[in-house]
Each structure stands twice: as structure tokens, then as C-alpha cells.
Design a protein around this motif. Structure first.
Motif: not given
Length: 134
Positions: A1-13, A105-110
Motif C-alpha cells: 500500500x505504501x509503494x502505491x501511494x509513493x508511486x502516485x506521489x511520484x507521478x504527481x510530482x 520521456x513517458x514513464x510507465x508505472x505498474x
């Protein structure tokens, strides 16, 4: 769950960084165009100095004086803005150089679908207003 939130915050940043990068690019281009336009307008006024060859000498003198004054004003504006904005333009170029094109470049987040269950999109610190308060 933490890593999902971290990925989301990274994408927003990353999205914010790309927006600010675009703002810097647009601002630099706007400053360049203002200076270039003032220089062009100065040259345009210089061409108007002898624009009425068949006019009386007094009218020709007035038109020439007006054209030269406007040309000098535009050239002065271009020089003044160019010198005031020179430091900002250099700083903007340095900022743009800090973000290499490879990072744009585009970044794909799984996201693991099993870990996604139970993730609540609403957070307690979310400061958006409910629909009835708008």
C-alpha cells in the motif's frame, strides 16, 4: 500500500515538474519575443523617417522627428528589457539544463492489482470542498 501511494506521489510530482518546466520555457520565449519585437518596431519606425517624400518640408520634418523619437523609444525599451532580463534568461536556461530531455520521456508505472484493493482515494488531509459546499 505504501509503494502505491509513493508511486502516485511520484507521478504527481513529475507532472508538476513538467508543468513548471513548460512555464519556464514559455516565459523565456515570451521575454525573447518582447525584446525582438521592440527591436523590430524600432527598425519599422526608422523606415518611416522618409515615408512622405511629396509632403511639405514642415510636415516631413514633423513625421521624421516623430518616427525617430518612436524608434529611439522602442530601441531603448529593447535594450533596457534585454539587460534587466539577461540574468533571468540565463537562470531559466540553467534550470532547463538541469532537467535533461531523457527524463521527459513517458514513464510507465505498474500497480499491483491485488495491493490496490482497499486503497481509499479520499485522504483525511484532502482539502477539496464537498459538492454541497460549492
Amino acid at each position: 500500500m505504501f509503494f502505491i501511494a509513493l508511486k502516485i506521489e511520484w507521478c504527481k510530482s513529475r507532472a508538476r515538474m513538467l508543468c513548471w518546466r513548460e512555464e519556464v520555457e514559455l516565459l523565456l520565449e515570451e521575454m525573447r519575443r518582447v525584446v525582438a519585437f521592440a527591436q523590430w518596431k524600432s527598425a519599422w519606425w526608422r523606415q518611416r523617417v522618409d515615408s512622405l517624400p511629396n509632403a511639405s518640408p514642415h510636415l516631413q520634418e514633423g513625421v521624421s522627428a516623430r518616427a525617430l523619437a518612436c524608434s529611439d523609444r522602442e530601441l531603448s525599451l529593447a535594450e533596457r528589457l534585454g539587460s534587466v532580463w539577461a540574468g533571468l534568461m540565463t537562470l531559466g536556461q540553467e534550470i532547463l539544463a538541469d532537467v535533461p530531455a531523457a527524463h521527459l520521456t513517458a514513464v510507465e508505472v505498474e500497480i499491483d492489482a491485488t495491493a490496490e484493493q482497499g486503497y481509499d482515494d479520499k485522504r483525511e488531509d484532502d482539502d477539496t470542498l464537498p459538492d454541497d459546499e460549492i
